[in-house]
Design a protein around this motif. Structure first.
Motif, PDB file in Angstrom:
ATOM      1  N   GLY A   1       0.751  -0.802   0.221  1.00  0.00           N
ATOM      2  CA  GLY A   1      -0.246  -0.333   0.193  1.00  0.00           C
ATOM      3  C   GLY A   1       0.601   1.293  -0.263  1.00  0.00           C
ATOM      4  N   GLY A   2       2.082   1.046  -0.097  1.00  0.00           N
ATOM      5  CA  GLY A   2       3.219   2.051  -0.478  1.00  0.00           C
ATOM      6  C   GLY A   2       2.264   3.450  -0.791  1.00  0.00           C
TER       7      GLY A   2
ATOM      8  N   VAL B   1      -1.962   7.016   3.888  1.00  0.00           N
ATOM      9  CA  VAL B   1      -1.025   6.799   4.849  1.00  0.00           C
ATOM     10  C   VAL B   1       0.844   6.066   4.788  1.00  0.00           C
ATOM     11  N   MET B   2       0.357   5.305   4.119  1.00  0.00           N
ATOM     12  CA  MET B   2       1.748   3.680   3.423  1.00  0.00           C
ATOM     13  C   MET B   2       2.465   5.071   2.576  1.00  0.00           C
ATOM     14  N   SER B   3       2.069   5.901   2.620  1.00  0.00           N
ATOM     15  CA  SER B   3       3.164   6.839   1.421  1.00  0.00           C
ATOM     16  C   SER B   3       3.839   7.508   2.535  1.00  0.00           C
TER      17      SER B   3
ATOM     18  N   HIS C   1      13.402  -5.254   7.227  1.00  0.00           N
ATOM     19  CA  HIS C   1      12.034  -4.780   7.909  1.00  0.00           C
ATOM     20  C   HIS C   1      10.184  -5.455   6.997  1.00  0.00           C
ATOM     21  N   VAL C   2       9.318  -4.849   7.417  1.00  0.00           N
ATOM     22  CA  VAL C   2       7.228  -4.645   6.736  1.00  0.00           C
ATOM     23  C   VAL C   2       6.923  -4.457   7.182  1.00  0.00           C
ATOM     24  N   VAL C   3       6.040  -3.631   5.679  1.00  0.00           N
ATOM     25  CA  VAL C   3       5.080  -2.732   6.844  1.00  0.00           C
ATOM     26  C   VAL C   3       3.476  -3.523   6.561  1.00  0.00           C
TER      27      VAL C   3
ATOM     28  N   ALA D   1       3.383   7.889  10.431  1.00  0.00           N
ATOM     29  CA  ALA D   1       4.268   7.050  10.051  1.00  0.00           C
ATOM     30  C   ALA D   1       5.686   7.188  11.106  1.00  0.00           C
ATOM     31  N   GLY D   2       6.021   8.564  12.103  1.00  0.00           N
ATOM     32  CA  GLY D   2       6.695   8.528  12.757  1.00  0.00           C
ATOM     33  C   GLY D   2       6.677   7.648  13.599  1.00  0.00           C
ATOM     34  N   ALA D   3       5.638   7.690  14.147  1.00  0.00           N
ATOM     35  CA  ALA D   3       5.339   6.367  15.123  1.00  0.00           C
ATOM     36  C   ALA D   3       6.120   5.258  14.712  1.00  0.00           C
TER      37      ALA D   3
END
Length: 339
Positions: free
Chosen positions: A7-8, A12-14, A76-78, A234-236
């Protein structure tokens, strides 16, 4: 470090993609999304584009993630791809797609993650919509434990809770270094119609109309929300990804406080000179509609003690976030809200 984000190119993911690359100059990111980057995304990623690989494909495809080259280096994976539909027409017309993206998308991401030999951490992105209307009896902020009961039981919260449960089971079965985040009401730059999102939040509607010089109306102005800037989300997430140790499986990401829609409207007027709004007359179709009877649970303030205790993160004040959002809209897009 190499990060995969599903969803990059979405809302939000961008922000997660860009924030990770800005904070880690030697890192790279693979963004997977059903849509290629539009002009806004290309501009948003401009300064980090050389370290970003874009894969266009549908997360419902069980073979998609397996085609990504060099998975041995992924650290890492989101899992962030999601369908966030408007209740009603979109939900009915795209029910199978919503279920497929929000349930099987995470399953394919989890299956991919457990094959990664260098995986350090995975974050599964969920939503405060999994909470019910009831909050703590003392009226305090909503904690991560308990109170999980999607209401109304529409497809979005049902499928997002299902995704959480699957993520938790994969974590237990395969020992994945996985943590779940639940987002409050997110607003900010890059919020636009995409294949996965046709919903316009209250700040989106208000700020766009304010910048156009168009008054907006509010019904149920005593209704509340916990509003959080997408950049702070994103920072969190990036802090959680990078933390050496995390003590909890689930984290709320929110401002930690409520704001009424009336107060939100006044804040928008304070950052956009000349903006005006009014209370909707009974029976009128309002631009923004609140639910004054819903003050707790998913509608109230979220407890962010876990997050602020485990990582070095604090949300920005709402007026600063709205000012940033207004500036970004002015610089980057036409001031038209979702239709």
């Amino acid at each position: 470090m190499r990060l995969l984000v599903t969803g990059g190119t979405g809302f939000v993911m961008s922000h997660v993609v860009r924030t990770w690359l800005e904070r880690h100059p030697s890192a790279s990111v693979v963004s997977v999304d059903v849509a290629p980057p539009d002009s806004l995304a290309e501009r948003f990623f401009e300064l980090v584009r050389e370290r970003l690989t874009v894969v266009t494909g549908d997360v419902r495809d069980p073979h998609l993630l397996g085609t990504i080259p060099g998975k041995e280096s992924m650290t890492h994976v989101v899992c962030g791809a999601a369908m966030t539909p408007t209740i009603g027409t979109t939900e009915k017309s795209r029910a199978a797609t919503i279920a497929g993206v929000n349930i099987m998308g995470p399953v394919h991401c989890l299956e991919f993650a457990r094959t990664l030999p260098r995986l350090k951490r995975m974050v599964h992105v969920s939503t405060g919509s999994v909470y019910g209307d009831d909050g703590p009896e003392d009226g305090g902020p909503l904690p991560e434990d308990g109170h999980v009961r999607p209401f109304p039981a529409t497809l979005y919260p049902i499928t997002k809770l299902s995704g959480e449960m699957l993520a938790g089971r994969w974590r237990a079965m395969f020992g994945l270094p996985l943590h779940i985040v639940r987002l409050a009401s997110v607003y900010g730059p890059m919020d636009r119609p995409t294949p996965g999102r046709d919903y316009a939040c209250a700040p989106h509607v208000m700020v766009h109309k304010a910048l156009r010089g168009v008054p907006w109306s509010v019904a149920g102005g005593e209704g509340v929300g916990d509003f959080i800037h997408a950049g702070d989300v994103a920072g969190a997430i990036c802090e959680l990804l990078a933390a050496p140790v995390l003590r909890h499986d689930v984290y709320n990401i929110a401002s930690g406080e409520t704001t009424t829609l009336d107060a939100l409207a006044r804040l928008v007027c304070s950052v956009v000179p000349g903006a005006t709004w009014h209370e909707a007359a009974p029976g009128d179709d309002a631009d923004v509609v609140g639910s004054p009877s819903r003050k707790t649970g998913a509608w109230g303030a979220y407890d962010i003690t876990r997050l602020t205790s485990d990582v070095r993160w604090r949300p920005r004040p709402l007026h600063q976030g709205l000012a940033n959002y207004a500036t970004w809209i002015t610089d980057n897009e036409a001031t038209r809200p979702h239709s």
